[in-house]
Enzyme design. Sequence first.
Site, short mmCIF file in Angstrom:
data_model
loop_
_atom_site.label_atom_id
_atom_site.label_comp_id
_atom_site.label_asym_id
_atom_site.label_seq_id
_atom_site.Cartn_x
_atom_site.Cartn_y
_atom_site.Cartn_z
N LYS A 48 0.80 -1.22 0.00
CA LYS A 48 0.00 0.00 0.00
C LYS A 48 0.84 1.27 0.00
CE LYS A 48 -3.94 -2.03 -0.25
NZ LYS A 48 -4.90 -1.82 -1.33
N1 PMP Z 1 -3.61 -8.03 1.44
C1 PMP Z 1 -3.74 -7.10 2.40
C2 PMP Z 1 -3.19 -7.39 3.75
C3 PMP Z 1 -4.39 -5.88 2.14
O1 PMP Z 1 -4.51 -4.96 3.10
C4 PMP Z 1 -4.92 -5.68 0.84
C5 PMP Z 1 -5.64 -4.40 0.54
N2 PMP Z 1 -6.97 -4.33 0.96
C6 PMP Z 1 -4.79 -6.68 -0.13
C7 PMP Z 1 -4.11 -7.84 0.21
C8 PMP Z 1 -5.36 -6.58 -1.51
O2 PMP Z 1 -4.73 -5.63 -2.32
P1 PMP Z 1 -5.59 -4.77 -3.31
O3 PMP Z 1 -6.44 -3.85 -2.47
O4 PMP Z 1 -4.62 -4.02 -4.14
O5 PMP Z 1 -6.46 -5.67 -4.10
#
Ligand code: PMP
Length: 344
Positions: A48
């Site tokens: 992130k």
């Molecule tokens: N794994 C974790 C621990 C996350 O916080 C997130 C984000 N919500 C994701 C995977 C998935 O990533 P994305 O939001 O880019 O699909």
Amino acid sequence: MKHKNQVFDNLLDLIGHTPLIKLNKIASKFKGNFYAKVESFNPGHSSKDRIALYIIEQAEKKGILTPGDTIIETTSGNTGFSIAMVSIIKGYDCVLAVSSKSSADKIDMLKTMGAKVYVCPAHVSADDPRSYYQVAKRLHEEIKGSVYINQYFNKLNIDAHYNSTGPEIWKQTEGKITHLVACSGTGGTISGTAKYLKEQNPNIKVIGVDAFGSVIKKYHETREFDEKEIYPYRIEGLGKNLIPTATDFDVIDEFVKVTDEESAHTARLIAKSEGLFVGYTSGAAMQAIMQLGEDGEFKKEDNIVIIFPDHGSRYMSKVYSDKWMNEQGFFDSKNEAAAQNIQY
Ligand code: PMP
């Protein structure tokens, strides 16, 4: 990267450029070469960081954000941490509406990073005024000069990964990647990375990982929102009870669903077999590999890249707590050995 002799102007210069690490044991019973893109090597310990930096810098470029302004977001924790980190360095206030499903560790960390945190109930619908979406919207209206990142509905989330994660993986695999396996929450990671990779080679197979209790897989197959798919589950950051526009369903070939229990055991197995201490969704992504491997998905010459989104330290009171695992009933069934802490 602007650096000389490993001396950096600030933490932001360290975002991205995460390593691709070969998994030598955990999937060795399957054909193919398995590599993890280990996003915990980002300074905020998750993927992130990439979207926080990218979206904030795009807003700065457009003149929307000036120092002293407020950045608002809904988040399961990781995005909040990354926004808080970037905000400190760039001089913004950070306000976060988070789900009550987020671990206490994550919430404490956000506060430590200077964010103002609103904890909202997890199991209410997205249009309920108590939901974190609605709380963030209201705060955005109330706070003058605020910017709402809105990661689930912001296409810049896709662009962030299109411009960084995708090119990194292409370069690291010297164009030899055959499969990309990634969890889908906002869908930004898988969509942006897949879009870039498929532009280089349309034959790369992209497999999304979804949770039982989430609508994403069914929507991908039918393009219909099926409310019956929705029920509570424990994995944080994976799957959804709505359809995010930050997911480009056209660049994803298929979705695999994984359970809370198997993902938790697989996360523990990654640590024990590879020495990699990663989060619950990394366990989910690896669990999808196990299921795909059992189904004979992979060939000897395949190069499979799996995204491990964050670090294990964020789950000490959950997946990596024997007490928590017991409370969920995860030690009752097939994994008696784990309950007694016997080596895998
Ligand atoms: N794994 C974790 C621990 C996350 O916080 C997130 C984000 N919500 C994701 C995977 C998935 O990533 P994305 O939001 O880019 O699909």
